[in-house]
Design a protein around this motif. Structure first.
Motif, PDB file in Angstrom:
ATOM      1  N   ARG A 285       0.819  -1.221   0.000  1.00 28.97           N
ATOM      2  CA  ARG A 285       0.000   0.000   0.000  1.00 28.97           C
ATOM      3  C   ARG A 285       0.845   1.260   0.000  1.00 28.97           C
ATOM      4  N   ALA A 286       1.956   1.237   0.700  1.00 25.66           N
ATOM      5  CA  ALA A 286       2.809   2.425   0.764  1.00 25.66           C
ATOM      6  C   ALA A 286       3.374   2.739  -0.616  1.00 25.66           C
ATOM      7  N   GLU A 287       3.786   1.724  -1.329  1.00 24.89           N
ATOM      8  CA  GLU A 287       4.326   1.940  -2.671  1.00 24.89           C
ATOM      9  C   GLU A 287       3.266   2.530  -3.588  1.00 24.89           C
ATOM     10  N   LEU A 288       2.065   2.013  -3.505  1.00 22.24           N
ATOM     11  CA  LEU A 288       0.977   2.540  -4.320  1.00 22.24           C
ATOM     12  C   LEU A 288       0.659   3.978  -3.953  1.00 22.24           C
ATOM     13  N   MET A 289       0.635   4.263  -2.649  1.00 17.44           N
ATOM     14  CA  MET A 289       0.291   5.614  -2.199  1.00 17.44           C
ATOM     15  C   MET A 289       1.318   6.639  -2.680  1.00 17.44           C
ATOM     16  N   PHE A 290       2.611   6.344  -2.537  1.00 18.77           N
ATOM     17  CA  PHE A 290       3.631   7.313  -2.894  1.00 18.77           C
ATOM     18  C   PHE A 290       3.904   7.356  -4.396  1.00 18.77           C
ATOM     19  N   LEU A 291       3.967   6.236  -5.048  1.00 19.56           N
ATOM     20  CA  LEU A 291       4.299   6.234  -6.472  1.00 19.56           C
ATOM     21  C   LEU A 291       3.125   6.680  -7.332  1.00 19.56           C
ATOM     22  N   ASP A 292       1.926   6.264  -7.023  1.00 21.72           N
ATOM     23  CA  ASP A 292       0.775   6.643  -7.825  1.00 21.72           C
ATOM     24  C   ASP A 292       0.463   8.125  -7.656  1.00 21.72           C
ATOM     25  N   GLY A 293       0.607   8.647  -6.459  1.00 18.95           N
ATOM     26  CA  GLY A 293       0.355  10.070  -6.232  1.00 18.95           C
ATOM     27  C   GLY A 293       1.354  10.952  -6.961  1.00 18.95           C
ATOM     28  N   ASP A 294       2.629  10.555  -6.963  1.00 18.30           N
ATOM     29  CA  ASP A 294       3.655  11.341  -7.647  1.00 18.30           C
ATOM     30  C   ASP A 294       3.469  11.314  -9.157  1.00 18.30           C
ATOM     31  N   SER A 295       2.944  10.224  -9.679  1.00 19.58           N
ATOM     32  CA  SER A 295       2.780  10.141 -11.126  1.00 19.58           C
ATOM     33  C   SER A 295       1.662  11.051 -11.618  1.00 19.58           C
ATOM     34  N   MET A 296       0.813  11.523 -10.744  1.00 21.57           N
ATOM     35  CA  MET A 296      -0.291  12.389 -11.149  1.00 21.57           C
ATOM     36  C   MET A 296       0.036  13.869 -11.057  1.00 21.57           C
ATOM     37  N   ILE A 297       1.126  14.231 -10.394  1.00 23.61           N
ATOM     38  CA  ILE A 297       1.429  15.648 -10.191  1.00 23.61           C
ATOM     39  C   ILE A 297       1.747  16.349 -11.503  1.00 23.61           C
ATOM     40  N   VAL A 298       2.600  15.761 -12.320  1.00 25.65           N
ATOM     41  CA  VAL A 298       2.996  16.410 -13.575  1.00 25.65           C
ATOM     42  C   VAL A 298       1.816  16.568 -14.527  1.00 25.65           C
ATOM     43  N   PRO A 299       1.002  15.537 -14.793  1.00 22.91           N
ATOM     44  CA  PRO A 299      -0.150  15.752 -15.679  1.00 22.91           C
ATOM     45  C   PRO A 299      -1.145  16.785 -15.143  1.00 22.91           C
ATOM     46  N   LEU A 300      -1.398  16.786 -13.837  1.00 25.87           N
ATOM     47  CA  LEU A 300      -2.322  17.771 -13.277  1.00 25.87           C
ATOM     48  C   LEU A 300      -1.769  19.186 -13.400  1.00 25.87           C
ATOM     49  N   PHE A 301      -0.479  19.346 -13.154  1.00 22.84           N
ATOM     50  CA  PHE A 301       0.139  20.662 -13.255  1.00 22.84           C
ATOM     51  C   PHE A 301       0.135  21.164 -14.700  1.00 22.84           C
ATOM     52  N   SER A 302       0.512  20.301 -15.642  1.00 22.80           N
ATOM     53  CA  SER A 302       0.537  20.732 -17.047  1.00 22.80           C
ATOM     54  C   SER A 302      -0.866  21.027 -17.562  1.00 22.80           C
ATOM     55  N   HIS A 303      -1.856  20.260 -17.106  1.00 23.09           N
ATOM     56  CA  HIS A 303      -3.230  20.520 -17.520  1.00 23.09           C
ATOM     57  C   HIS A 303      -3.710  21.872 -16.995  1.00 23.09           C
ATOM     58  N   SER A 304      -3.347  22.196 -15.748  1.00 19.00           N
ATOM     59  CA  SER A 304      -3.769  23.488 -15.202  1.00 19.00           C
ATOM     60  C   SER A 304      -3.048  24.648 -15.886  1.00 19.00           C
ATOM     61  N   ILE A 305      -1.801  24.441 -16.313  1.00 18.68           N
ATOM     62  CA  ILE A 305      -1.073  25.488 -17.048  1.00 18.68           C
ATOM     63  C   ILE A 305      -1.730  25.727 -18.401  1.00 18.68           C
ATOM     64  N   LEU A 306      -2.075  24.646 -19.087  1.00 13.11           N
ATOM     65  CA  LEU A 306      -2.715  24.789 -20.406  1.00 13.11           C
ATOM     66  C   LEU A 306      -4.078  25.468 -20.306  1.00 13.11           C
ATOM     67  N   GLU A 307      -4.810  25.232 -19.231  1.00  8.71           N
ATOM     68  CA  GLU A 307      -6.104  25.878 -19.053  1.00  8.71           C
ATOM     69  C   GLU A 307      -5.975  27.297 -18.527  1.00  8.71           C
ATOM     70  N   GLY A 308      -4.809  27.648 -18.018  1.00 10.31           N
ATOM     71  CA  GLY A 308      -4.623  28.972 -17.451  1.00 10.31           C
ATOM     72  C   GLY A 308      -5.153  29.102 -16.037  1.00 10.31           C
ATOM     73  N   THR A 309      -5.308  27.989 -15.352  1.00 14.82           N
ATOM     74  CA  THR A 309      -5.853  28.022 -13.989  1.00 14.82           C
ATOM     75  C   THR A 309      -4.798  27.601 -12.962  1.00 14.82           C
ATOM     76  N   ALA A 310      -3.539  27.883 -13.219  1.00 16.76           N
ATOM     77  CA  ALA A 310      -2.489  27.489 -12.282  1.00 16.76           C
ATOM     78  C   ALA A 310      -2.610  28.285 -10.996  1.00 16.76           C
ATOM     79  N   GLU A 311      -2.160  27.679  -9.912  1.00 17.76           N
ATOM     80  CA  GLU A 311      -2.167  28.364  -8.617  1.00 17.76           C
ATOM     81  C   GLU A 311      -1.191  29.531  -8.647  1.00 17.76           C
ATOM     82  N   GLN A 312      -1.546  30.598  -7.975  1.00 21.80           N
ATOM     83  CA  GLN A 312      -0.692  31.781  -7.935  1.00 21.80           C
ATOM     84  C   GLN A 312      -0.007  31.908  -6.626  1.00 21.80           C
TER      85      GLN A 312
END
Length: 72
Positions: free
Chosen positions: A45-72
């Motif tokens: 479970r620990a491997e899933l929690m840490f590795l799966d969560g980290d793999s989602m950061i880059v796509p979520l960040f790039s998607h928010s940049i493309l939409e123009g809704t990045a955090e300020q």
């Protein structure tokens, strides 16, 4: 000896509060150990929690940049 009796009465609430705080501290440590034991279990479970969560950061960040809704 009324002075001694008043000291004993005033110490009782302090000791009661100390006992209650100690019980809450023991409960918090027990809960933390339960969570750590559950996450470090044989199911990975620990491997899933840490590795799966980290793999989602880059796509979520790039998607928010493309939409123009990045955090300020």
């Amino acid at each position: 000896m009324p002075l001694v009796a008043s000291r004993e009465r005033s110490a009782a609430p302090f000791l009661r509060a100390l006992a209650i705080e100690s019980l809450w501290a023991v409960a918090a440590v027990a809960l933390a150990l339960t969570v750590v034991t559950h996450l470090a279990g044989p199911a990975g479970r620990a491997e899933l929690m840490f590795l799966d969560g980290d793999s989602m950061i880059v796509p979520l960040f790039s998607h928010s940049i493309l939409e123009g809704t990045a955090e300020q």
